[in-house]
Design a protein around this motif. Structure first.
Motif, PDB file in Angstrom:
ATOM      1  N   PRO A 365       0.858  -1.196   0.000  1.00 32.13           N
ATOM      2  CA  PRO A 365       0.000   0.000   0.000  1.00 32.13           C
ATOM      3  C   PRO A 365       0.890   1.242   0.000  1.00 32.13           C
ATOM      4  N   PRO A 366       0.740   2.116  -1.001  1.00 33.20           N
ATOM      5  CA  PRO A 366       1.766   3.146  -1.209  1.00 33.20           C
ATOM      6  C   PRO A 366       1.709   4.298  -0.219  1.00 33.20           C
ATOM      7  N   ILE A 367       2.865   4.897  -0.024  1.00 29.41           N
ATOM      8  CA  ILE A 367       2.974   6.155   0.711  1.00 29.41           C
ATOM      9  C   ILE A 367       2.472   7.258  -0.215  1.00 29.41           C
ATOM     10  N   ALA A 368       1.853   8.278   0.350  1.00 24.06           N
ATOM     11  CA  ALA A 368       1.309   9.368  -0.476  1.00 24.06           C
ATOM     12  C   ALA A 368       2.409   9.999  -1.327  1.00 24.06           C
ATOM     13  N   GLY A 369       2.207  10.011  -2.633  1.00 24.80           N
ATOM     14  CA  GLY A 369       3.158  10.624  -3.551  1.00 24.80           C
ATOM     15  C   GLY A 369       4.360   9.775  -3.869  1.00 24.80           C
ATOM     16  N   GLU A 370       4.354   8.521  -3.469  1.00 26.21           N
ATOM     17  CA  GLU A 370       5.536   7.672  -3.627  1.00 26.21           C
ATOM     18  C   GLU A 370       5.936   7.497  -5.094  1.00 26.21           C
ATOM     19  N   HIS A 371       4.965   7.530  -5.991  1.00 22.85           N
ATOM     20  CA  HIS A 371       5.265   7.263  -7.406  1.00 22.85           C
ATOM     21  C   HIS A 371       4.948   8.461  -8.301  1.00 22.85           C
ATOM     22  N   THR A 372       4.850   9.637  -7.717  1.00 25.87           N
ATOM     23  CA  THR A 372       4.483  10.825  -8.505  1.00 25.87           C
ATOM     24  C   THR A 372       5.431  11.039  -9.672  1.00 25.87           C
ATOM     25  N   VAL A 373       6.708  11.016  -9.402  1.00 27.71           N
ATOM     26  CA  VAL A 373       7.696  11.259 -10.474  1.00 27.71           C
ATOM     27  C   VAL A 373       7.594  10.176 -11.532  1.00 27.71           C
ATOM     28  N   GLU A 374       7.554   8.934 -11.110  1.00 28.52           N
ATOM     29  CA  GLU A 374       7.485   7.807 -12.041  1.00 28.52           C
ATOM     30  C   GLU A 374       6.279   7.922 -12.959  1.00 28.52           C
ATOM     31  N   ILE A 375       5.112   8.234 -12.390  1.00 25.38           N
ATOM     32  CA  ILE A 375       3.887   8.326 -13.179  1.00 25.38           C
ATOM     33  C   ILE A 375       3.946   9.501 -14.152  1.00 25.38           C
ATOM     34  N   LEU A 376       4.410  10.646 -13.693  1.00 27.56           N
ATOM     35  CA  LEU A 376       4.481  11.812 -14.571  1.00 27.56           C
ATOM     36  C   LEU A 376       5.491  11.611 -15.692  1.00 27.56           C
ATOM     37  N   GLN A 377       6.606  10.991 -15.384  1.00 29.40           N
ATOM     38  CA  GLN A 377       7.589  10.719 -16.437  1.00 29.40           C
ATOM     39  C   GLN A 377       7.001   9.791 -17.493  1.00 29.40           C
ATOM     40  N   GLN A 378       6.281   8.776 -17.055  1.00 24.85           N
ATOM     41  CA  GLN A 378       5.653   7.861 -18.007  1.00 24.85           C
ATOM     42  C   GLN A 378       4.607   8.569 -18.857  1.00 24.85           C
ATOM     43  N   ALA A 379       3.997   9.612 -18.303  1.00 25.54           N
ATOM     44  CA  ALA A 379       2.979  10.374 -19.030  1.00 25.54           C
ATOM     45  C   ALA A 379       3.592  11.414 -19.958  1.00 25.54           C
ATOM     46  N   GLY A 380       4.924  11.537 -19.954  1.00 24.35           N
ATOM     47  CA  GLY A 380       5.596  12.439 -20.879  1.00 24.35           C
ATOM     48  C   GLY A 380       6.058  13.757 -20.297  1.00 24.35           C
ATOM     49  N   TYR A 381       5.897  13.948 -18.990  1.00 22.89           N
ATOM     50  CA  TYR A 381       6.352  15.189 -18.371  1.00 22.89           C
ATOM     51  C   TYR A 381       7.875  15.187 -18.272  1.00 22.89           C
ATOM     52  N   SER A 382       8.450  16.342 -18.538  1.00 26.16           N
ATOM     53  CA  SER A 382       9.914  16.470 -18.505  1.00 26.16           C
ATOM     54  C   SER A 382      10.400  16.761 -17.091  1.00 26.16           C
ATOM     55  N   HIS A 383      11.702  16.661 -16.918  1.00 22.59           N
ATOM     56  CA  HIS A 383      12.342  17.008 -15.653  1.00 22.59           C
ATOM     57  C   HIS A 383      11.975  18.426 -15.238  1.00 22.59           C
ATOM     58  N   VAL A 384      12.053  19.361 -16.178  1.00 19.03           N
ATOM     59  CA  VAL A 384      11.771  20.772 -15.877  1.00 19.03           C
ATOM     60  C   VAL A 384      10.309  20.963 -15.495  1.00 19.03           C
ATOM     61  N   GLU A 385       9.391  20.314 -16.215  1.00 20.43           N
ATOM     62  CA  GLU A 385       7.964  20.447 -15.916  1.00 20.43           C
ATOM     63  C   GLU A 385       7.625  19.891 -14.536  1.00 20.43           C
ATOM     64  N   ILE A 386       8.212  18.758 -14.190  1.00 18.45           N
ATOM     65  CA  ILE A 386       7.950  18.168 -12.886  1.00 18.45           C
ATOM     66  C   ILE A 386       8.477  19.061 -11.770  1.00 18.45           C
ATOM     67  N   GLU A 387       9.651  19.608 -11.961  1.00 17.58           N
ATOM     68  CA  GLU A 387      10.222  20.517 -10.964  1.00 17.58           C
ATOM     69  C   GLU A 387       9.341  21.750 -10.782  1.00 17.58           C
ATOM     70  N   GLN A 388       8.807  22.260 -11.887  1.00 19.10           N
ATOM     71  CA  GLN A 388       7.947  23.445 -11.790  1.00 19.10           C
ATOM     72  C   GLN A 388       6.636  23.127 -11.080  1.00 19.10           C
ATOM     73  N   LEU A 389       6.052  21.970 -11.373  1.00 19.57           N
ATOM     74  CA  LEU A 389       4.839  21.549 -10.683  1.00 19.57           C
ATOM     75  C   LEU A 389       5.083  21.397  -9.187  1.00 19.57           C
ATOM     76  N   LYS A 390       6.235  20.872  -8.842  1.00 22.35           N
ATOM     77  CA  LYS A 390       6.593  20.721  -7.426  1.00 22.35           C
ATOM     78  C   LYS A 390       6.770  22.092  -6.776  1.00 22.35           C
ATOM     79  N   LYS A 391       7.437  22.978  -7.467  1.00 19.27           N
ATOM     80  CA  LYS A 391       7.687  24.326  -6.944  1.00 19.27           C
ATOM     81  C   LYS A 391       6.375  25.072  -6.719  1.00 19.27           C
TER      82      LYS A 391
END
Length: 404
Positions: A365-391
């Motif tokens: 049973p996952p920890i909240a947000g445990e796979h956020t990066v993995e899922i977004l990367q698979q969906a085509g989000y870039s390193h820069v886009e993920i960092e901006q969403l986090k920011k």
């Protein structure tokens, strides 16, 4: 061997029990389930307890294995756009927000169907999306009362009682899983998805089964029967010398055998008890006779005798007895899973036994947000886009899984 639902992607926006229980079933069958929560984790069951194991709620653990977790702020347009992006390639979307919430966010079926016509969209609400109560929230306990379930549970002394687990939620999760699988199967013929409108109230009413049929046919309002059966006697709990046992006699042959084993064979020929209809009409008299005779032996001795003669019977087991029972263990209904925070946790296994595409527990049973990066990367989000969403606090990332 791959799971039966391998290749099916599920976007799970549900929380608490009915929806998560449904998606856990789909995950056990091999679907890729992405659990969506608000940053910080918005599934209320994460905080429900005690008990906790190293801060992880036992309640949360019961319905959330075989899922990946992504945290998204749905109150922002950027967050909702993430859901739309994920929905483009999803097979199933499931939510249990209050009626109208998904429409307000443009995440309703019609909005997502426009970008993915093959989408199967399951909405779970208290009362469904039609009818005068459609806008009211629904909770298992309240629905148990409103549906009539509580009116038939308990006995005259106890008053109305709820079932010991949130059974309406569980049943709604099961019905939802069946509906989703049916819609996916139909999609193979039509190429089109569809919407599923699931209601806790509908599920609870349907679960009344023979009790509902008895009322609809006779017009008689059923009373609380405790552990008795409304249509079959003897079919209840009975007190032996040292405790209670269950006897569930379903036909006249079994009743005659029961009487013979108990040393009161003449009872089977008594016109008051010779047929099931007669036994129902003289239930109190028969119960008194049986319980008086049962007092001469301990419950286990009676159950051994009854079992030797194929008379349906059984104990009233406590949880420790259940989860140490050789049959439960042999069927792998207790499994251990490693969790990064809780450590090794015991979970209830899946009751679904398939010969080729067996169910598996491959994710804790996952920890909240445990796979956020993995899922977004698979969906085509870039390193820069993920960092901006986090920011911008659109997403939250579980730091131990942060591998950018």
């Amino acid at each position: 061997m791959k799971g039966a639902l391998e290749g099916i992607t599920v976007l799970d926006l549900s929380r608490v029990l009915a929806g998560p229980y449904c998606t856990m079933i789909l995950g056990d069958l091999g679907a890729d389930v992405m659990k969506v929560e608000a940053p910080g984790g918005s599934d209320e069951t994460r905080g429900w307890g005690p008990p906790f194991q190293n801060g992880v709620s036992a309640y949360y653990l019961c319905a959330n294995r075989n899922k990946r977790s992504i945290t998204v702020n749905l109150k922002t347009e950027e967050g909702r756009e993430i859901i739309r992006t994920l929905a483009k390639d999803a097979d199933v979307v499931i939510n249990n927000f209050k009626t109208g919430s998904m429409e307000n966010w443009d995440l309703d079926y019609d909005s997502l169907k426009a970008i993915n016509p093959r989408l199967v969209y399951c909405s779970i609400t208290g009362f469904g999306e039609t009818g005068p109560y459609r806008h009211l929230p629904g909770y298992d306990y309240i629905i148990q009362g409103m549906s009539g379930l509580m009116s038939i549970t308990g006995n005259d002394e106890s008053g109305p009682m709820k079932i010991g687990v949130a059974m309406v939620d569980i049943l709604t999760g099961l019905y939802s899983a069946i509906s989703i699988e049916a819609a996916l199967l139909e999609r193979e013929r039509s190429g089109q998805g569809q919407k599923i409108d699931m209601s806790l109230m509908d599920t609870a009413v349907s679960s009344l089964a023979n009790v509902a049929s008895n009322y609809l046919i006779s017009g008689a309002i059923p009373r609380r029967l405790g552990n008795d059966h409304p249509n079959i006697v003897p079919y209840s709990t009975f007190r032996a010398m040292d405790g209670e046992l269950i006897i569930a006699v379903g036909n006249n042959r079994q009743f005659a055998t029961l009487c013979e084993v108990m040393g009161i064979s003449e009872i089977a020929a008594d016109e008051r008890f010779h047929t099931n209809e007669a036994r129902v009409n003289h239930k109190l008299e028969l119960t008194g006779i049986l319980e008086n005779r049962l007092q001469i032996k301990p419950a286990n001795e009676w159950m051994e005798l009854f079992s030797q003669h194929n008379i349906p019977c059984g104990p009233i087991a406590t949880m420790d007895q259940v989860f140490n029972h050789p049959q439960v263990l042999a069927r792998e209904m207790v499994v251990e899973v490693d969790h990064p925070e809780a450590g090794s946790v015991k979970l209830v296994g899946s009751p679904i036994k398939l010969s080729r595409t067996e169910t598996k527990i491959e994710r804790h049973p996952p920890i909240a947000g445990e796979h956020t990066v993995e899922i977004l990367q698979q969906a085509g989000y870039s390193h820069v886009e993920i960092e901006q969403l986090k920011k911008n606090n659109i997403i939250q990332i579980y730091q131990e899984a942060y591998t950018l």
